[in-house]
Design a protein around this motif. Sequence first.
Motif, PDB file in Angstrom:
ATOM      1  N   ALA A 367       0.860  -1.190   0.000  1.00 54.17           N
ATOM      2  CA  ALA A 367       0.000   0.000   0.000  1.00 54.17           C
ATOM      3  C   ALA A 367       0.892   1.234   0.000  1.00 54.17           C
ATOM      4  O   ALA A 367       2.000   1.221   0.551  1.00 54.17           O
ATOM      5  N   THR A 368       0.410   2.307  -0.627  1.00 56.53           N
ATOM      6  CA  THR A 368       1.163   3.560  -0.719  1.00 56.53           C
ATOM      7  C   THR A 368       0.258   4.726  -0.355  1.00 56.53           C
ATOM      8  O   THR A 368      -0.901   4.766  -0.770  1.00 56.53           O
ATOM      9  N   PHE A 369       0.794   5.662   0.422  1.00 58.52           N
ATOM     10  CA  PHE A 369       0.024   6.847   0.790  1.00 58.52           C
ATOM     11  C   PHE A 369       0.972   8.008   0.993  1.00 58.52           C
ATOM     12  O   PHE A 369       2.133   7.826   1.368  1.00 58.52           O
ATOM     13  N   GLY A 370       0.484   9.227   0.716  1.00 60.31           N
ATOM     14  CA  GLY A 370       1.350  10.393   0.723  1.00 60.31           C
ATOM     15  C   GLY A 370       1.175  11.312   1.912  1.00 60.31           C
ATOM     16  O   GLY A 370       0.131  11.318   2.567  1.00 60.31           O
ATOM     17  N   VAL A 371       2.212  12.096   2.173  1.00 59.41           N
ATOM     18  CA  VAL A 371       2.192  13.168   3.169  1.00 59.41           C
ATOM     19  C   VAL A 371       2.527  14.457   2.429  1.00 59.41           C
ATOM     20  O   VAL A 371       3.520  14.530   1.707  1.00 59.41           O
ATOM     21  N   MET A 372       1.687  15.472   2.594  1.00 57.12           N
ATOM     22  CA  MET A 372       1.899  16.765   1.937  1.00 57.12           C
ATOM     23  C   MET A 372       1.874  17.860   2.993  1.00 57.12           C
ATOM     24  O   MET A 372       0.995  17.864   3.856  1.00 57.12           O
ATOM     25  N   VAL A 373       2.853  18.770   2.939  1.00 61.28           N
ATOM     26  CA  VAL A 373       2.932  19.820   3.950  1.00 61.28           C
ATOM     27  C   VAL A 373       2.753  21.191   3.306  1.00 61.28           C
ATOM     28  O   VAL A 373       3.248  21.460   2.206  1.00 61.28           O
ATOM     29  N   ALA A 374       2.006  22.046   3.989  1.00 52.31           N
ATOM     30  CA  ALA A 374       1.855  23.443   3.568  1.00 52.31           C
ATOM     31  C   ALA A 374       3.125  24.163   3.998  1.00 52.31           C
ATOM     32  O   ALA A 374       3.318  24.480   5.169  1.00 52.31           O
ATOM     33  N   ASP A 375       4.005  24.408   3.049  1.00 50.30           N
ATOM     34  CA  ASP A 375       5.353  24.825   3.388  1.00 50.30           C
ATOM     35  C   ASP A 375       5.439  26.221   3.986  1.00 50.30           C
ATOM     36  O   ASP A 375       4.823  27.168   3.502  1.00 50.30           O
ATOM     37  N   SER A 376       6.234  26.305   5.044  1.00 52.29           N
ATOM     38  CA  SER A 376       6.648  27.609   5.563  1.00 52.29           C
ATOM     39  C   SER A 376       7.881  28.079   4.802  1.00 52.29           C
ATOM     40  O   SER A 376       8.235  29.259   4.838  1.00 52.29           O
ATOM     41  N   SER A 377       8.527  27.141   4.117  1.00 51.42           N
ATOM     42  CA  SER A 377       9.661  27.477   3.262  1.00 51.42           C
ATOM     43  C   SER A 377       9.167  28.291   2.077  1.00 51.42           C
ATOM     44  O   SER A 377       7.996  28.227   1.705  1.00 51.42           O
ATOM     45  N   SER A 378      10.065  29.058   1.472  1.00 51.66           N
ATOM     46  CA  SER A 378       9.731  29.708   0.208  1.00 51.66           C
ATOM     47  C   SER A 378      10.994  29.761  -0.641  1.00 51.66           C
ATOM     48  O   SER A 378      12.109  29.806  -0.130  1.00 51.66           O
ATOM     49  N   GLY A 379      10.783  29.732  -1.950  1.00 52.10           N
ATOM     50  CA  GLY A 379      11.908  29.720  -2.861  1.00 52.10           C
ATOM     51  C   GLY A 379      11.793  30.818  -3.896  1.00 52.10           C
ATOM     52  O   GLY A 379      11.036  31.782  -3.727  1.00 52.10           O
ATOM     53  N   SER A 380      12.511  30.643  -4.984  1.00 53.39           N
ATOM     54  CA  SER A 380      12.504  31.657  -6.035  1.00 53.39           C
ATOM     55  C   SER A 380      12.729  30.986  -7.381  1.00 53.39           C
ATOM     56  O   SER A 380      13.193  29.847  -7.470  1.00 53.39           O
ATOM     57  N   PRO A 392      13.715  31.692 -22.283  1.00 56.32           N
ATOM     58  CA  PRO A 392      14.348  31.333 -21.016  1.00 56.32           C
ATOM     59  C   PRO A 392      13.783  30.055 -20.408  1.00 56.32           C
ATOM     60  O   PRO A 392      12.633  29.698 -20.627  1.00 56.32           O
ATOM     61  N   ARG A 393      14.617  29.375 -19.649  1.00 58.51           N
ATOM     62  CA  ARG A 393      14.207  28.182 -18.892  1.00 58.51           C
ATOM     63  C   ARG A 393      14.338  28.497 -17.408  1.00 58.51           C
ATOM     64  O   ARG A 393      15.210  29.262 -16.998  1.00 58.51           O
ATOM     65  N   PRO A 394      13.486  27.903 -16.573  1.00 61.57           N
ATOM     66  CA  PRO A 394      13.492  28.267 -15.154  1.00 61.57           C
ATOM     67  C   PRO A 394      14.586  27.577 -14.349  1.00 61.57           C
ATOM     68  O   PRO A 394      14.865  26.393 -14.547  1.00 61.57           O
ATOM     69  N   LEU A 395      15.198  28.336 -13.484  1.00 58.01           N
ATOM     70  CA  LEU A 395      16.107  27.805 -12.478  1.00 58.01           C
ATOM     71  C   LEU A 395      15.422  28.032 -11.133  1.00 58.01           C
ATOM     72  O   LEU A 395      15.215  29.177 -10.717  1.00 58.01           O
ATOM     73  N   VAL A 396      15.060  26.959 -10.475  1.00 53.54           N
ATOM     74  CA  VAL A 396      14.247  27.029  -9.263  1.00 53.54           C
ATOM     75  C   VAL A 396      15.122  26.780  -8.042  1.00 53.54           C
ATOM     76  O   VAL A 396      15.756  25.725  -7.921  1.00 53.54           O
ATOM     77  N   ARG A 397      15.140  27.751  -7.149  1.00 56.13           N
ATOM     78  CA  ARG A 397      15.898  27.621  -5.907  1.00 56.13           C
ATOM     79  C   ARG A 397      14.919  27.434  -4.760  1.00 56.13           C
ATOM     80  O   ARG A 397      13.988  28.235  -4.577  1.00 56.13           O
ATOM     81  N   TYR A 398      15.120  26.358  -3.993  1.00 57.44           N
ATOM     82  CA  TYR A 398      14.195  26.083  -2.885  1.00 57.44           C
ATOM     83  C   TYR A 398      14.908  25.236  -1.848  1.00 57.44           C
ATOM     84  O   TYR A 398      15.490  24.191  -2.169  1.00 57.44           O
ATOM     85  N   ASP A 399      14.889  25.699  -0.605  1.00 57.40           N
ATOM     86  CA  ASP A 399      15.451  24.948   0.520  1.00 57.40           C
ATOM     87  C   ASP A 399      14.333  24.627   1.500  1.00 57.40           C
ATOM     88  O   ASP A 399      13.627  25.530   1.960  1.00 57.40           O
ATOM     89  N   LEU A 400      14.166  23.358   1.805  1.00 57.32           N
ATOM     90  CA  LEU A 400      13.150  22.945   2.770  1.00 57.32           C
ATOM     91  C   LEU A 400      13.517  23.457   4.159  1.00 57.32           C
ATOM     92  O   LEU A 400      14.652  23.284   4.615  1.00 57.32           O
ATOM     93  N   ALA A 401      12.579  24.091   4.815  1.00 58.47           N
ATOM     94  CA  ALA A 401      12.825  24.623   6.158  1.00 58.47           C
ATOM     95  C   ALA A 401      12.807  23.492   7.187  1.00 58.47           C
ATOM     96  O   ALA A 401      12.156  22.464   7.008  1.00 58.47           O
TER      97      ALA A 401
END
Length: 524
Positions: A367-380, A392-401
């Motif tokens: 069985a498989t089930f997910g966990v999803m969090v409303a992030d307090s982190s933010s990226g750019s 242009p192509r996107p470069l996404v910067r994001y660090d999990l808090a």
Amino acid sequence: MSATALEGALPHEAARRERAPSVTPRVVDGAELGGRRTISVDVCVVGSGAGGGPVAAGLAEAGLEVAVLEEGGHHPSGTLTARPRDMSTRLYRDGGQVVTVGTPPIVLPLGRGVGGTTLVNSGTCFRTPAAVLDRWRSEHGLEALDATTVASLFTRVEEAIGVRQVTPELAGDNAAVVRRGAEALGVSGRHLFRNARGCVGSGVCAFGCPSGAKQHAGEVFAPRAWAAGATTYTGCRAARLEVERGAVRAVVAHTAAGGRLTVRARHTVLACGALLTPLVLRRHGIGTASGALGRHLTIHPASAARALMDDPLDPWRGVPQSFYVDELADAGILLEGIAGPPDQAAMATPGQGEVHRARMLDVRRWATFGVMVADSSSGSVRAMPGRPGGVPRPLVRYDLAAADAERFRRGFALLARIFFAAGAREVLVPVAGIPPLRDGDTGPLDRATIRPRDVKAMAFHPLGTARMGADPRRSVVDPDLAVHGVAGLHVADGSVLPTSPQVNPQLTIMALATRLADHLSTRG
């Protein structure tokens, strides 16, 4: 249709045969557009997903001449094979391998085609929570989004895309495991609401609905727009805007044939998504005054645990995302179903060599089930270097808090208890340092201090990079989704959301896009 005629057909094949297209697609393939061509319309919509789809349909039905530019192709249900190895490269940007730069790296799959990411999402529909709307009104000046107005918009969208609750029978045994465990523990949970009509539980939502049951933007809003006279230009990627005296007058697109298509319009609506819309704006110095453009990125990071059960449950049968647990919703944690066919499971199942082989031989019992969090982190997001003059192509910067890593730990601890209450023999959690959990013991997870780099995650909801607000010093677009300081330009996609809605966002985006269509149709 007789039973004999359907004998031997897979469920989605039978359902597909019973659906006949009601509208002839008005689609021009960019692969056939060489050279240079210019057209003039009332409105140019760039993108055909959760934002662009409702805008195009609403404005075309109001009598405006509409052209839609879509980088991807048109993929009717009859062309969808239900095979992940085929569909991943056809329906996802970069084969589904867009990845954030940061700790940890997070895969961020984006749809690419008529319907955008709604073409490949799980169909989950949540209304924006009241507390989130309250925050948007009080902190971002979005007074127009009062409860009555928003409720009316949600109702209209839900009726249009056929939102209804998944039945226990259609949910499948994978969801039944978590439902059984949640009920045993007295944990809050219920079946999800989805946009589907006549779903047969093919189990491949993430690779395009082969039966045509999922009412994604390309299935609902594109045909409405076509019926009202709009034209979709596929294989056309918006490269630049033509700006004259503070107003956008045209969009210039590169075609798949190597040509150039210029669309002159009185109104332009960018609906390229939270990763691409900021790049288009920044390339022209538009929306940069507040400093918000390309910032405040939230992605709703998610991960999934697996549990070995005694009996086969064939997790690929039924709706993959059909049940959720909101016991920890106040802490920004949702547990939502996730599943898929065996070849998808092979990519996601942990372990190597004989360990991986043994787990895959038992794939019917996992069985498989997910966990999803409303992030307090933010990226750019910003343009990737090295493409001068190109698209242009996107470069996404994001660090999990660290706080979000702790949310994952809490979510997995609850999910493990739910699995064990349902009779699981073993639980695998994708967090470094956490061994397989057995005999109902969640102690290793309960006692752990989880670092961001320990979490293996994906994300599906990039938002917030051109956020809306009343104050142009803090936002990119105003409450009517018009770009501050530029005439004739609006944005209608996930980039306008001021914060994470804390739930799957497609319904929110569609509601805001519907409101924009109403607004622009009165202006003509």
